[in-house]
Structure formats: C-alpha cells, structure tokens
Design a protein around this motif. Structure first.
Motif, PDB file in Angstrom:
ATOM      1  N   THR A 137       0.846  -1.199   0.000  1.00  0.00           N
ATOM      2  CA  THR A 137       0.000   0.000   0.000  1.00  0.00           C
ATOM      3  C   THR A 137       0.883   1.251   0.000  1.00  0.00           C
ATOM      4  OG1 THR A 137      -0.124   0.406   2.389  1.00  0.00           O
ATOM      5  CG2 THR A 137      -1.535  -1.333   1.498  1.00  0.00           C
ATOM      6  N   ARG A 165       0.647   3.545   2.144  1.00  0.00           N
ATOM      7  CA  ARG A 165       0.780   3.978   3.532  1.00  0.00           C
ATOM      8  C   ARG A 165       2.108   3.503   4.107  1.00  0.00           C
ATOM      9  NH1 ARG A 165      -4.470   1.538   6.179  1.00  0.00           N
ATOM     10  NH2 ARG A 165      -4.203   0.009   4.502  1.00  0.00           N
ATOM     11  N   LEU A 221       3.489   0.481   7.742  1.00  0.00           N
ATOM     12  CA  LEU A 221       2.630  -0.663   8.054  1.00  0.00           C
ATOM     13  C   LEU A 221       3.420  -1.969   8.195  1.00  0.00           C
ATOM     14  CD1 LEU A 221      -0.584  -0.184   5.860  1.00  0.00           C
ATOM     15  CD2 LEU A 221      -0.323   0.147   8.317  1.00  0.00           C
ATOM     16  N   THR A 230       3.347  -4.115  11.690  1.00  0.00           N
ATOM     17  CA  THR A 230       2.769  -5.456  11.634  1.00  0.00           C
ATOM     18  C   THR A 230       3.800  -6.510  12.019  1.00  0.00           C
ATOM     19  OG1 THR A 230       1.269  -4.740   9.867  1.00  0.00           O
ATOM     20  CG2 THR A 230       1.568  -7.105  10.153  1.00  0.00           C
ATOM     21  N   ALA A 254      -7.534  -7.249   2.448  1.00  0.00           N
ATOM     22  CA  ALA A 254      -6.763  -6.967   3.667  1.00  0.00           C
ATOM     23  C   ALA A 254      -5.323  -7.420   3.534  1.00  0.00           C
ATOM     24  CB  ALA A 254      -7.417  -7.665   4.861  1.00  0.00           C
ATOM     25  N   ASP A 307      -4.629  -3.052   0.383  1.00  0.00           N
ATOM     26  CA  ASP A 307      -5.319  -1.770   0.566  1.00  0.00           C
ATOM     27  C   ASP A 307      -6.403  -1.842   1.646  1.00  0.00           C
ATOM     28  OD1 ASP A 307      -3.756  -0.640  -1.411  1.00  0.00           O
ATOM     29  OD2 ASP A 307      -5.219  -1.025  -3.019  1.00  0.00           O
ATOM     30  N   GLY A 308      -7.013  -3.006   1.813  1.00  0.00           N
ATOM     31  CA  GLY A 308      -8.090  -3.140   2.791  1.00  0.00           C
ATOM     32  C   GLY A 308      -7.613  -3.431   4.207  1.00  0.00           C
ATOM     33  N   PHE A 309      -6.321  -3.423   4.425  1.00  0.00           N
ATOM     34  CA  PHE A 309      -5.788  -3.739   5.761  1.00  0.00           C
ATOM     35  C   PHE A 309      -6.112  -2.630   6.755  1.00  0.00           C
ATOM     36  CE2 PHE A 309      -2.431  -3.446   8.945  1.00  0.00           C
ATOM     37  CZ  PHE A 309      -2.384  -4.745   9.430  1.00  0.00           C
ATOM     38  N   LYS A 310      -6.570  -3.019   7.932  1.00  0.00           N
ATOM     39  CA  LYS A 310      -6.785  -2.080   9.026  1.00  0.00           C
ATOM     40  C   LYS A 310      -5.874  -2.422  10.191  1.00  0.00           C
ATOM     41  CE  LYS A 310     -11.566  -1.014   7.797  1.00  0.00           C
ATOM     42  NZ  LYS A 310     -12.998  -1.017   8.235  1.00  0.00           N
ATOM     43  N   GLN A 311      -5.945  -3.669  10.624  1.00  0.00           N
ATOM     44  CA  GLN A 311      -5.061  -4.134  11.692  1.00  0.00           C
ATOM     45  C   GLN A 311      -5.134  -5.656  11.752  1.00  0.00           C
ATOM     46  OE1 GLN A 311      -6.622  -2.446  15.309  1.00  0.00           O
ATOM     47  NE2 GLN A 311      -8.339  -3.886  15.400  1.00  0.00           N
TER      48      GLN A 311
END
Length: 208
Positions: free
Chosen positions: A97, A99, A102, A106, A134, A176-180
C-alpha cells in the motif's frame, strides 16, 4: 309285506342317504394344505425379489456397526496434518500500500505473538498496489495446509496463494483493505480451534 320276505320284530329298516361327512373333512383338509403351499410359494418369491428378511437384518447390523465405529474412532486433526507452532514459521512482512510504516508495525506485532520475522519492507512490483483486500498470504505449496492457516489466524480474510519458491518462508503482503491484525485473544482462540480435532460425522445411510 307278504310272500317270501317277511319283516319281523319291532324295528323296521330305514332307507338313508350315505353320509358324506368323511368326504367333507377330506376336502377341507386338502384345501388347507393347498392354501398353505400357495402361501409358502408366494413368500419364497417375495424373498427372491426383495433380498429376503435376513439380508435386510444383516445389512442393518452392518450399518450400525459402521456408524458406531466412525463415531468412536479417533478424530483427525482439523487440517488433516500436524500444524507448526508460530515460533517455527518465518514471515516476511511486505507492504503493498502507499501507507508508510505498516510493514514494520505489523512485523513487530507478529514478533510479540511468537512468529519469526524475516524480511520487512515494500512488496515487489508484481504485488505493489495490486492487493485490494486486507492482505495476501503467499508461500510454497507445502505451506498451504500448514504455515499459511496458522498465519491466517492473525489476519482473517486474507487470500492464500502458493508459488514455486525453494524455502519454507511465507509472505504476509499487506493490501489496501488492511486495518489491523486480529486482536491477540481472537487470534489465540482461532489458532486453538484450528488445532482442535473435529469428530467425523457418519456417512449418510450408515447411522443406527
């Protein structure tokens, strides 16, 4: 009566029809025997076409025995094979991503949960900004039913794929759909459920 023949005494001969009682008894007995023979023959024909009562009873006993054996036998593991512990799995954490940070965040969290960490950085071009969900869990074919399911307990919903790599390391590519990651209690519960043997249900038609 006169003449040559005379009737003397107080009793006179009576003209009666021959009794048919004995013939009637014989006729009834013959009918009963005939009906019995016909009935027995009918039952034999039914047994021939239906397989017989004994075959049905024997089959039912076999089914009950098979069903009981299935229920009482040892249940296989959830994945059909022994699962590795997190400490034996080396995970490369790669960020696909835009961002920043991350991958390191992680990786640090996975390390706290007992996983071994390999490479940490950006995803290669073939995956960079191309993972919409995710995440993507990638490893050798042997990891599909071993390391990847264990790693998937930390990131539910991630896609699983295999490639032709030589080693046993696996990749967690952040999408792209990763949040946590899943919370640690939830991940621990999922891992325990994955390792718990599941009883095998009896096959259809083999229960008692």
């Amino acid at each position: 009566m006169g003449g040559k023949y005379r009737i003397t005494g107080n009793r006179y001969p009576r003209m009666r029809r021959p009794r048919r009682h004995a013939r009637l008894v014989l006729a009834v007995a013959a009918s009963v025997v005939a009906l019995g023979v016909i009935g027995w023959g009918t039952l034999q024909l039914i047994d021939v076409f239906t397989g017989g009562k004994k075959a049905s009873v024997a089959g039912a006993g076999t089914h009950c025995a098979a069903g009981t054996a299935v229920r009482s036998g040892p249940a296989p593991a959830a994945t059909g094979r022994a699962l590795p512990e997190p400490g034996t799995i080396t995970v490369n954490v790669l960020n696909a991503t835009p961002r920043g940070g991350l991958a390191k965040q992680t990786a640090d969290e996975l390390k706290k949960r007992g996983f071994r960490i390999g490479q940490v950085g950006n995803a290669p071009k073939e995956y960079d900004k191309k993972v919409k969900g995710a995440g993507l869990l990638l490893g050798p074919a042997a990891a599909l039913d071993t390391s990847l399911p264990v790693l998937a307990t930390q990131l539910p919903g991630a896609e699983h794929r295999t490639d032709t790599r030589k080693g046993a390391d696996v990749d967690l590519i952040i999408g792209d759909g990763f949040k946590q990651l899943a919370t640690q209690p939830a991940a621990t519960k999922a891992l325990a459920a994955l390792k718990t043997p599941r009883p095998t249900a009896p096959a259809p038609g083999k229960g008692c």
